[in-house]
Design a protein around this motif. Structure first.
Motif, short mmCIF file in Angstrom:
data_model
loop_
_atom_site.label_atom_id
_atom_site.label_comp_id
_atom_site.label_asym_id
_atom_site.label_seq_id
_atom_site.Cartn_x
_atom_site.Cartn_y
_atom_site.Cartn_z
N VAL A 1 0.82 -1.45 0.05
CA VAL A 1 -0.19 0.10 0.02
C VAL A 1 0.88 1.26 0.09
N LEU A 2 1.88 1.13 0.67
CA LEU A 2 2.97 2.47 0.76
C LEU A 2 3.45 2.53 -0.49
N GLU A 3 4.02 1.63 -1.39
CA GLU A 3 4.30 1.62 -2.41
C GLU A 3 3.35 2.41 -3.70
N ALA A 4 1.95 2.11 -3.26
CA ALA A 4 0.89 2.57 -4.29
C ALA A 4 0.67 4.07 -3.72
N MET A 5 1.14 4.58 -2.59
CA MET A 5 0.80 5.79 -2.35
C MET A 5 1.68 6.81 -2.90
N ASP A 6 1.42 8.18 -2.94
CA ASP A 6 2.07 9.12 -3.58
C ASP A 6 3.39 9.30 -2.68
N PRO A 7 4.39 9.33 -3.06
CA PRO A 7 6.06 9.29 -2.47
C PRO A 7 5.72 10.38 -1.11
N ASP A 8 5.23 11.41 -1.26
CA ASP A 8 5.05 12.44 -0.18
C ASP A 8 4.07 12.18 0.85
N ASP A 9 2.94 11.62 0.56
CA ASP A 9 2.17 10.87 1.35
C ASP A 9 2.63 9.59 2.11
N ALA A 10 3.22 8.82 1.46
CA ALA A 10 4.04 7.73 2.04
C ALA A 10 5.13 8.29 3.20
N ALA A 11 5.94 8.94 2.81
CA ALA A 11 6.77 9.75 3.72
C ALA A 11 6.14 10.24 5.01
N ASP A 12 5.04 11.04 4.76
CA ASP A 12 4.32 11.49 6.13
C ASP A 12 3.84 10.64 6.80
N LEU A 13 3.41 9.49 6.20
CA LEU A 13 3.02 8.37 6.94
C LEU A 13 4.01 7.76 7.84
N LEU A 14 5.14 7.24 6.95
CA LEU A 14 6.29 6.54 7.68
C LEU A 14 6.94 7.84 8.84
N GLY A 15 6.70 8.82 8.81
CA GLY A 15 7.37 9.75 9.48
C GLY A 15 6.48 9.85 11.02
N GLU A 16 5.17 9.20 10.91
CA GLU A 16 4.62 9.04 12.25
C GLU A 16 4.75 7.91 12.91
N LEU A 17 5.49 6.94 12.34
CA LEU A 17 5.98 5.42 12.88
C LEU A 17 7.12 5.43 13.73
N PRO A 18 7.41 4.69 14.58
CA PRO A 18 8.73 4.37 15.16
C PRO A 18 9.77 4.14 14.28
N GLU A 19 11.21 4.71 14.38
CA GLU A 19 12.21 4.59 13.22
C GLU A 19 12.28 3.24 12.71
N GLY A 20 12.32 2.30 13.67
CA GLY A 20 12.44 0.79 13.31
C GLY A 20 11.46 0.33 12.82
N GLU A 21 10.04 0.47 12.96
CA GLU A 21 9.02 0.08 12.08
C GLU A 21 9.04 0.67 10.91
N ALA A 22 9.29 2.04 10.67
CA ALA A 22 9.30 2.42 9.35
C ALA A 22 10.16 1.92 8.64
N GLU A 23 11.62 1.53 9.00
CA GLU A 23 12.70 1.23 8.22
C GLU A 23 12.27 -0.33 7.65
N SER A 24 11.48 -1.05 8.71
CA SER A 24 11.32 -2.37 8.16
C SER A 24 10.24 -2.41 6.76
N LEU A 25 9.36 -1.36 6.87
CA LEU A 25 8.68 -1.30 6.14
C LEU A 25 8.98 -0.78 4.65
N LEU A 26 9.90 0.28 4.62
CA LEU A 26 10.80 0.50 3.82
C LEU A 26 11.63 -0.65 2.95
N ALA A 27 12.10 -1.47 3.85
CA ALA A 27 13.07 -2.67 3.40
C ALA A 27 12.07 -3.68 2.48
N LEU A 28 10.82 -3.51 2.74
CA LEU A 28 10.06 -4.37 1.95
C LEU A 28 9.52 -3.78 0.88
#
Length: 426
Positions: free
Chosen positions: A239-266
């Protein structure tokens, strides 16, 4: 002639009029009180969608007539407060329809012990003017080579329709998805917010990645995070891949750093890379607000090609208002930024002309570190809805659009604030 027996599915979408024929809105659901026993539920009222898209509650006793194509009230004055579901209430379409139940009707032995789906509810008006849910339309699973037969049975013959059983996970969402067809993502997001959490998650799981991404982008930040947390990790990354990059970045910025990095890695590296670059900037700066995928062209592009690019229906009107011209490469960060061309200028030029010959080189670009207040003044000063973001080495990094600015200027709860209405309300 006014009906005293109706089905919920036929009510959905009907116009609601006041006593003088004035339009109030359209029916979107029916509120009923389901009991733990099998007694027929009482109808409390209707969920009516106003022209402003707000959904309000209209007590069933305000209804004077239900006729083909229209429902008439005994008053044109209704409460404009947004509908809020109360304890003990259930929504006929959003919660009860699509439930898996069993029928214990001696006249239908073939259904004994078989799971069937609720596809509609029959309502009946009593002599006291109350409305009750008296009938349930059900349909079984398709058998090989046979069509599924619809049966209408008495409510008391159905098991599985207590609040506890309806609240269990795994309910189908076919009817809800049909309601959302053709709706804008922002309107679907608003309707999701008004559903009970269980149904909201079931709908989210059922939507395809592209549609869900569009809807998630229209939710408040905290609700985006909550919804994402209910998805499987692999699905959340898709779903993050399908989002606009700026919106995906805003959402990931709300997550703990480790969780955000895990999603980015996938995520696919081509999709995650621009998101990672955006996360390097403050969310309240031009670099944090921008999208890295505006319309970017080389100077040898013709006006006809440029116009074809801005016709892309996936572009917002703001991003389609301007194209940016650079030296190759055209992927951000690009080669040397040369200038921009507004869509109005493109419309005035012969199709065969090159965009390199009609550049606006006087418009100062935004720097990525520029704060939100300065970005806002920039748009107001130049009467723009889109502006380029360029680094110190004159590489185009992306573009900020006015809708991104508004999202950050408005208060966090702007979606929940009551809209004003000249009619007032009781």
């Amino acid at each position: 002639m006014a009906a005293t027996r109706v089905y919920v599915a036929r009510l959905a979408g009907l116009a609601v009029l006041g006593p003088d024929g004035e339009s109030i809105g359209r029916i979107r659901d029916v509120v009923v009180a389901v009991r733990s026993d099998r007694q027929q539920p009482r109808v409390h009222g209707l969920v009516v969608e106003l022209p402003t898209r707000r959904r309000i509650f209209v007590p069933i006793l305000r209804v004077t007539a239900i006729e083909p194509g229209v429902v008439t009230l005994n008053t044109g004055t209704v409460s404009l407060r947004r509908f809020t579901q109360r304890p003990g209430e259930m929504l006929a379409l959003a919660q009860i329809v699509d439930s898996v139940v069993r029928v214990e009707d001696p006249d239908l032995p073939d259904l004994a012990g078989v799971d069937v789906h609720v596809i509609d509810l029959g309502l009946e008006q009593t002599r006291s003017r109350d409305w009750l849910v008296t009938r349930v339309a059900v349909r079984g699973h398709r058998r090989l080579g046979r069509r599924r037969t619809v049966h209408v049975v008495d409510w008391t013959m159905v098991s599985g329709l207590t609040p506890y059983e309806i609240g269990r996970p795994g309910q189908d969402v076919t009817q809800l998805l049909e309601q959302f067809e053709g709706m804008r993502a922002a309107d679907v997001a608003q309707q999701l917010r008004e559903l009970p959490e269980k149904r909201r998650i079931e709908v989210a799981v059922a939507l395809d990645d592209e549609r869900l991404a569009d809807v998630v982008q229209e939710l408040p930040d905290d609700e985006q995070v909550e919804l994402l947390s209910h998805l499987e990790v692999r699905r959340a990354a898709d779903v993050l891949e399908a989002m606009d990059p700026d919106d995906a970045a805003d959402l990931l910025g709300e997550l703990p750093e480790g969780e955000a990095e895990s999603l980015l890695a996938l995520m696919d590296p081509q999709e995650s890379e621009p998101v990672r670059r955006l996360l390097e900037h403050s969310p309240y700066s031009a670099g944090g607000l921008m999208t890295p995928k505006p319309v970017i062209l080389t100077p040898s592009t013709t006006v006809a090609e440029a116009l074809a690019r801005v016709r892309n229906p996936d572009l917002t009107p703001a991003l389609a208002s301007m194209v940016f011209v650079v030296r190759p490469p055209t992927a951000t960060p690009t080669g040397r930024y040369l200038g921009s061309v507004h869509i109005q200028q493109l419309l005035r030029e012969p199709p065969a002309h090159l965009v390199g010959g009609i550049l606006d080189t006087d418009l100062s670009p935004l720097r990525p570190e520029l704060p939100l207040a300065a970005v806002t003044r920039y748009f107001a000063t130049y009467n723009l809805v889109c502006g380029p973001v360029v680094d110190e080495e004159n590489h185009l990094l992306g573009a900020v659009s006015v809708d991104d600015v508004l999202d950050h200027l408005l208060p966090e709860d702007w979606r929940d604030q009551e809209e004003t209405d000249e009619r007032g309300g009781a």
